[in-house]
Motif scaffolding. Structure first.
Motif, mmCIF file in Angstrom:
data_model
loop_
_atom_site.group_PDB
_atom_site.id
_atom_site.type_symbol
_atom_site.label_atom_id
_atom_site.label_comp_id
_atom_site.label_asym_id
_atom_site.label_seq_id
_atom_site.Cartn_x
_atom_site.Cartn_y
_atom_site.Cartn_z
ATOM 1 N N SER A 193 -5.867 -11.487 1.128
ATOM 2 C CA SER A 193 -5.416 -10.846 -0.111
ATOM 3 C C SER A 193 -4.742 -9.536 0.226
ATOM 4 O O SER A 193 -5.223 -8.771 1.064
ATOM 5 C CB SER A 193 -6.600 -10.604 -1.039
ATOM 6 O OG SER A 193 -7.171 -11.834 -1.411
ATOM 7 N N LYS A 194 -3.621 -9.267 -0.437
ATOM 8 C CA LYS A 194 -2.837 -8.082 -0.105
ATOM 9 C C LYS A 194 -2.496 -7.277 -1.344
ATOM 10 O O LYS A 194 -2.399 -7.815 -2.443
ATOM 11 C CB LYS A 194 -1.550 -8.486 0.601
ATOM 12 C CG LYS A 194 -1.795 -9.155 1.941
ATOM 13 C CD LYS A 194 -0.513 -9.497 2.632
ATOM 14 C CE LYS A 194 -0.809 -10.170 3.967
ATOM 15 N NZ LYS A 194 0.411 -10.455 4.699
ATOM 16 N N ALA A 195 -2.307 -5.983 -1.124
ATOM 17 C CA ALA A 195 -1.868 -5.063 -2.162
ATOM 18 C C ALA A 195 -1.016 -3.991 -1.509
ATOM 19 O O ALA A 195 -1.044 -3.814 -0.287
ATOM 20 C CB ALA A 195 -3.062 -4.432 -2.869
ATOM 21 N N SER A 242 0.629 -2.460 -6.579
ATOM 22 C CA SER A 242 0.815 -3.857 -6.963
ATOM 23 C C SER A 242 -0.080 -4.700 -6.069
ATOM 24 O O SER A 242 -0.404 -4.313 -4.951
ATOM 25 C CB SER A 242 2.270 -4.288 -6.834
ATOM 26 O OG SER A 242 2.678 -4.231 -5.488
ATOM 27 N N ALA A 243 -0.464 -5.835 -6.588
ATOM 28 C CA ALA A 243 -1.340 -6.726 -5.828
ATOM 29 C C ALA A 243 -0.881 -8.159 -6.001
ATOM 30 O O ALA A 243 -0.258 -8.510 -7.011
ATOM 31 C CB ALA A 243 -2.784 -6.576 -6.295
ATOM 32 N N SER A 287 -0.098 -4.756 -11.465
ATOM 33 C CA SER A 287 0.569 -3.531 -11.038
ATOM 34 C C SER A 287 0.266 -2.425 -12.031
ATOM 35 O O SER A 287 -0.170 -2.683 -13.152
ATOM 36 C CB SER A 287 2.083 -3.741 -10.935
ATOM 37 O OG SER A 287 2.613 -4.063 -12.200
#
Length: 143
Positions: free
Chosen positions: A4-6, A22-23, A29
């Motif tokens: 999972s990234k943001a 933002s994710a 966001s």
């Protein structure tokens, strides 16, 4: 399992600057300011994101725990409140309050409480937040 990234950025000093985050695919966001974080001003803050992550994760964990025990949930609704206060001059998350209500057929209140406690202990976000001094849970069945 996917990673999972943001992304986040901050511009300016802390009292007058601002940031954006933002994710995932960008569907999550928002904007962050000093006032939104420390003065209950408009906008978002990291603690709200932690609350959303914890409420979502806990709801999924509880639904999974109930289903595994033979009690598939019709619905699980969870609120999370994250308390940020200064400790030794540093902002610190001191408490997370989870409040959940489940609509589950064939289960009594005591069983639901037990499964909710199991979900709280096993939820990946709960485990990641193990350093928070106090995490409470109020669980009830919908009538």
């Amino acid at each position: 399992m996917p990673v999972s990234k943001a992304h986040a950025n901050w511009n300016g000093d802390i009292p007058t600057g601002s940031g954006q985050f933002s994710a995932g695919d960008g569907s999550i966001s928002g904007g962050v300011t000093y006032k939104s974080r420390f003065e209950d001003g408009p906008g978002s803050n990291p603690e709200q994101l932690i609350a959303a992550a914890h409420a979502s994760c806990f709801s999924m964990a509880l639904a999974s725990t109930l289903a595994g025990a033979g009690f598939p949930a019709e619905s699980i609704e969870t609120d999370a409140a994250v308390t940020l206060r200064p400790v030794d001059g540093a902002p610190t998350i001191l408490k997370i309050e989870l409040t959940t209500q489940g609509r589950v057929n064939g289960i009594d209140e005591q069983q639901f409480q037990e499964y909710a406690e199991q979900a709280k202990a096993n939820c990946p976000v709960s485990r990641a937040l193990a350093g928070v001094p106090e995490v409470t849970l109020q669980a009830s069945l919908a009538s």
